[in-house]
Design an enzyme around this catalytic site. Structure first.
Site, PDB file in Angstrom:
ATOM      1  N   ASP A 180       5.382  59.854  46.155  1.00  0.00           N
ATOM      2  CA  ASP A 180       4.196  59.138  46.452  1.00  0.00           C
ATOM      3  C   ASP A 180       2.972  59.821  45.621  1.00  0.00           C
ATOM      4  OD1 ASP A 180       1.989  57.906  47.459  1.00  0.00           O
ATOM      5  OD2 ASP A 180       2.465  58.646  49.748  1.00  0.00           O
ATOM      6  N   ASP A 216       1.757  53.273  42.939  1.00  0.00           N
ATOM      7  CA  ASP A 216       1.621  54.709  43.043  1.00  0.00           C
ATOM      8  C   ASP A 216       2.871  55.457  43.918  1.00  0.00           C
ATOM      9  OD1 ASP A 216       0.938  53.783  45.682  1.00  0.00           O
ATOM     10  OD2 ASP A 216      -0.797  55.040  45.818  1.00  0.00           O
ATOM     11  N   GLU A 217       3.883  54.662  43.993  1.00  0.00           N
ATOM     12  CA  GLU A 217       5.163  55.328  44.698  1.00  0.00           C
ATOM     13  C   GLU A 217       6.464  54.543  44.264  1.00  0.00           C
ATOM     14  OE1 GLU A 217       4.468  54.896  48.930  1.00  0.00           O
ATOM     15  OE2 GLU A 217       5.272  53.119  48.894  1.00  0.00           O
TER      16      GLU A 217
END
Length: 409
Positions: free
Chosen positions: A9, A105-106
């Site tokens: 993350d 974003d992860e």
């Protein structure tokens, strides 16, 4: 063999990307935020200096400024964030071929069987974190477990730059004491219903009668019960470019519009992002659709077929035709959207320099449509390359530049 799943993350991703290309922001409270003059005036991402003042995602700008008067605002550049996201994913794929990107974003990684290559889970997690930090200047947190759900919960437990293990045998000690509101997948309405059942902690949910949960929530009740007990049987499944069904962008306008020329300029801004994304993933679409939402919140969608393309000009012209055919100056418009779908074959990949474009232009037969299309695509790709490195504002089409000049007067 015991499964080993990571959830990587990225920490404060949007504003962290901005801090990489603008060192001036380092150490200052800063946030990526929509234009306060527009209706999108909210915080999209705040750095940790700003969070120390209580600034949070989705907070209205005036409230953020009240908490932190010196807060620096940065306008969003989604194309640049996608570019940095791709760099992160490229690094992750160096550790395992089984990478499932969950959002910009992860990502989930199936690290099962990689100990001989990268060491124990915490050691390989450290390698990943340090490579992302040292290569890209970005921070991340990593959750480690034997399934996706626990890896996700673990990733939230220590930020920034945190590595947390949460195995199934740790669940009673590490997971159950937390509020059920913190459980991944539990939204506001679900939380409210669980509270009505007297369930306030994840431990209480884990011990609750499974059949009663099924009566209240249906199949989702079984999933809630499994997750609270640390069970998740879903697999990490890598996405491919073929999974992409459409690429779309929409925006709420700063003011209700009745002027079609202003609407066309907005449509161009949206189409720029669609074209960049289509070329990035090698997609050509043969269907363009626009969405028009009026001030009374009624909406219409219209679509048209075109020759498969990833060229911004082609997508924009098709969108403009639809806009002209369906424009009603007596009905103020508050939202516009456009999308590209019906993907056919891959858009030719590769970057080109401005000098190559000039040379190719001289050879181009203007009567040959294929050559003209090829030239436009090369120009688009050259612009993409410049924007990815230096920001969207470094290369602007004439129509948008004229629009900005008029608004600055």
């Amino acid at each position: 063999m015991k499964k080993v799943i990571f959830l990587v993350d990225m920490n404060a991703f949007f504003i962290s990307c901005e801090m990489v290309r603008n060192p001036y922001l380092a150490g200052k409270p800063a946030a990526v935020a929509g234009d306060p003059k527009k209706r999108a005036g909210i915080i999209l991402a705040a750095n940790y200096e700003a969070r120390a003042y209580g600034v949070k995602t989705a907070m209205v700008l005036k409230d953020a400024l009240r908490l932190c008067p010196g807060l620096v605002f940065v306008p969003p550049d989604h194309s640049y964030y996608e570019y940095k996201s791709k760099q992160v994913m490229d690094i992750l794929e160096g550790y395992t071929p089984i990478v499932e990107q969950n959002s910009i974003d992860e990502a989930y990684l199936d690290m099962t069987g990689t100990e001989m290559l990268f060491g124990k889970p915490t050691e390989s997690a450290n390698c990943i974190m340090n490579e992302i930090k040292n290569t890209l200047g970005l921070w991340c947190s990593i959750g480690i477990s034997e399934n996706r759900f626990l890896a996700k919960m673990a990733s939230e437990m220590k930020k920034p730059l945190g590595i947390t293990e949460l195995w199934q045998h740790n669940v009673p000690e590490k997971l159950w004491p937390h509020s059920v509101k913190s459980m991944y997948g539990v939204g506001a309405k679900t939380y409210e219903k669980l509270n009505m059942l007297g369930i306030q902690t994840i431990g209480q949910l884990a011990k609750y009668d499974r059949s009663l949960l099924f009566k209240v929530f249906g199949k989702y009740g079984n999933e809630l019960h499994d997750h609270a007990n640390g069970r998740d049987f879903s697999l990490v499944q890598p996405h491919t470019a073929g999974d992409m069904k459409s690429i779309g962008r929409s925006t709420t306008l700063p003011e209700d519009l009745t002027d079609i020329e202003k609407a066309k300029a907005t449509l161009m801004e949206l189409t720029e992002e669609i074209g960049i994304t289509a070329r990035k993933f090698g997609k050509r679409g043969n269907t363009v659709q626009i969405t028009i939402k009026y001030s009374d919140f009624q909406a219409v969608t219209r679509q048209t077929s075109i020759t498969p393309t990833c060229i911004t000009k082609d997508i924009y012209e098709a969108g403009c035709r639809l806009l002209e055919q369906n424009w009603n100056r007596l009905r103020p418009v508050r939202l516009l959207g456009i999308s590209l779908s019906g993907f056919d074959k891959d858009c030719a990949k590769g970057q080109i320099s401005i000098f190559d474009i000039v040379q190719d232009s001289k050879k181009c037969d203007t009567n040959n449509k294929h050559d003209t299309q090829k030239k436009h695509e090369k120009i688009d790709r050259a612009m993409d390359s410049i924007r990815m490195k230096h920001g969207m504002g470094k290369v602007v089409r004439a129509t948008l530049a004229n629009r900005k000049q008029q608004s600055d007067k």
